[in-house]
Write a protein that holds these residues in place. Structure first.
Motif, PDB file in Angstrom:
ATOM      1  N   LEU A 189      14.919  52.815 -11.870  1.00 47.54           N
ATOM      2  CA  LEU A 189      16.266  53.198 -12.268  1.00 47.54           C
ATOM      3  C   LEU A 189      17.222  52.635 -11.219  1.00 47.54           C
ATOM      4  N   SER A 190      17.906  51.553 -11.573  1.00 42.94           N
ATOM      5  CA  SER A 190      18.846  50.923 -10.650  1.00 42.94           C
ATOM      6  C   SER A 190      19.968  51.897 -10.324  1.00 42.94           C
ATOM      7  N   ASN A 191      20.525  51.782  -9.126  1.00 41.92           N
ATOM      8  CA  ASN A 191      21.553  52.732  -8.722  1.00 41.92           C
ATOM      9  C   ASN A 191      22.343  52.217  -7.528  1.00 41.92           C
ATOM     10  N   ILE A 192      23.546  52.772  -7.369  1.00 41.07           N
ATOM     11  CA  ILE A 192      24.331  52.632  -6.149  1.00 41.07           C
ATOM     12  C   ILE A 192      24.488  54.041  -5.592  1.00 41.07           C
ATOM     13  N   PHE A 231      18.194  57.878 -18.425  1.00 36.91           N
ATOM     14  CA  PHE A 231      19.419  57.315 -17.876  1.00 36.91           C
ATOM     15  C   PHE A 231      19.268  55.816 -17.665  1.00 36.91           C
ATOM     16  N   GLU A 232      20.381  55.106 -17.720  1.00 41.33           N
ATOM     17  CA  GLU A 232      20.370  53.654 -17.592  1.00 41.33           C
ATOM     18  C   GLU A 232      20.762  53.184 -16.200  1.00 41.33           C
ATOM     19  N   PHE A 233      21.516  54.003 -15.476  1.00 43.35           N
ATOM     20  CA  PHE A 233      21.949  53.622 -14.136  1.00 43.35           C
ATOM     21  C   PHE A 233      22.337  54.889 -13.387  1.00 43.35           C
ATOM     22  N   ILE A 267      20.676  44.246 -12.235  1.00 45.68           N
ATOM     23  CA  ILE A 267      21.515  45.322 -12.774  1.00 45.68           C
ATOM     24  C   ILE A 267      22.391  45.901 -11.672  1.00 45.68           C
ATOM     25  N   THR A 268      21.803  46.142 -10.507  1.00 46.81           N
ATOM     26  CA  THR A 268      22.593  46.674  -9.394  1.00 46.81           C
ATOM     27  C   THR A 268      23.670  45.692  -8.969  1.00 46.81           C
ATOM     28  N   GLN A 269      23.341  44.413  -8.950  1.00 50.07           N
ATOM     29  CA  GLN A 269      24.333  43.404  -8.573  1.00 50.07           C
ATOM     30  C   GLN A 269      25.506  43.392  -9.547  1.00 50.07           C
ATOM     31  N   GLN A 270      25.232  43.589 -10.843  1.00 48.33           N
ATOM     32  CA  GLN A 270      26.305  43.660 -11.833  1.00 48.33           C
ATOM     33  C   GLN A 270      27.207  44.854 -11.560  1.00 48.33           C
ATOM     34  N   ASP A 306      17.859  59.293  -1.923  1.00 46.15           N
ATOM     35  CA  ASP A 306      17.221  59.460  -3.227  1.00 46.15           C
ATOM     36  C   ASP A 306      17.303  58.182  -4.047  1.00 46.15           C
ATOM     37  N   GLY A 307      18.235  57.302  -3.699  1.00 49.39           N
ATOM     38  CA  GLY A 307      18.318  56.020  -4.379  1.00 49.39           C
ATOM     39  C   GLY A 307      17.042  55.204  -4.228  1.00 49.39           C
TER      40      GLY A 307
END
Length: 230
Positions: free
Chosen positions: A191-194, A13-15, A153-156, A182-183
């Motif tokens: 793995l960047s995430n929100i 996964f990418e995000f 990436i998260t900021q984007q 879990d983030g």
């Protein structure tokens, strides 16, 4: 098994969009503190409290220092907290207890805090591990959810969330959180995430926990727009 699952997820996964609840005012989380649990096992020597009292080594009494000193780490660094959540030991009142277990939950803001705290706890373990006096102290556990910090990436994605929310007439607010999710684990595996696409609510893990049902369709609409955009 769970950590292996996270590693497999991060490879394909990418995000990540995670459905932890948002804050009570609807704010979404930007950064999170890291957290973990240190388990200290103190071993003494059991003995009859009457006939052989002097032979025993009271693990609870020895552990008392471990309750006081980790608590004393609070206030030494602004973003580090140590909560002694449980101490357990002993059985019959007429027996010198040979085992005491201390569980402490900790919170750290960044890797520097984490390294400092781990070094301090290890120092205390070495200080109280005195086999010549009849006591052994061992440590298990540690930081299982490292700090979740912002990356490009998260900021984007945060910017995209704001844009798509605006199209829906929704205001977007961000706030740091002292809680982990879990983030944190996914972030540590790159793995960047929100992680707050769940409903608004508060009083988590208590009998007063509540959820704003009206926030469910709002969040669902936002997620659908983000998926369509991606």
């Amino acid at each position: 098994a769970c950590s292996q699952l996270w590693r497999e997820i991060c490879k394909v996964f990418e995000f990540g969009l995670l459905f932890e609840p948002a804050m009570s005012d609807g704010s979404m989380v930007s950064t999170r503190k890291g957290t973990g649990t240190f388990v200290l096992r103190v071993e003494g020597r059991a003995a009859h409290a009457g006939r052989n009292f002097s032979v025993g080594r009271n693990a609870i009494v020895h552990a008392a220092g471990h309750v006081r000193d980790p608590h004393g780490l609070n206030g030494q660094r602004e973003n580090v907290t140590v909560n002694i959540g449980r101490i357990r030991g002993g059985d019959a009142g007429n027996v010198v207890p040979d085992i005491a277990i201390i569980r402490a939950n900790v919170r750290v803001a960044d890797r520097e805090d984490q390294n400092w705290l781990e070094a301090q706890v290890q120092r205390l373990v070495q200080q109280y591990d005195t086999p010549d006096a009849g006591y052994r102290v061992m440590m298990e556990g540690g930081i299982h959810s490292p700090p979740k910090l912002l990356d490009p990436i998260t900021q984007q994605w945060m910017h995209w969330v704001e844009e798509e929310a605006s199209h829906l007439g929704q205001a977007t607010r961000w706030t740091p959180s002292v809680g982990a999710s879990d983030g944190n684990k996914l972030h540590a595996l790159v793995l960047s995430n929100i992680d707050t696409f769940g409903p608004d609510g508060d009083a988590l893990h208590s009998d007063q926990e509540w959820v704003d049902l009206a926030s469910l369709p709002r969040k669902a609409s936002l997620v659908l727009r983000l998926m369509a955009r991606y």
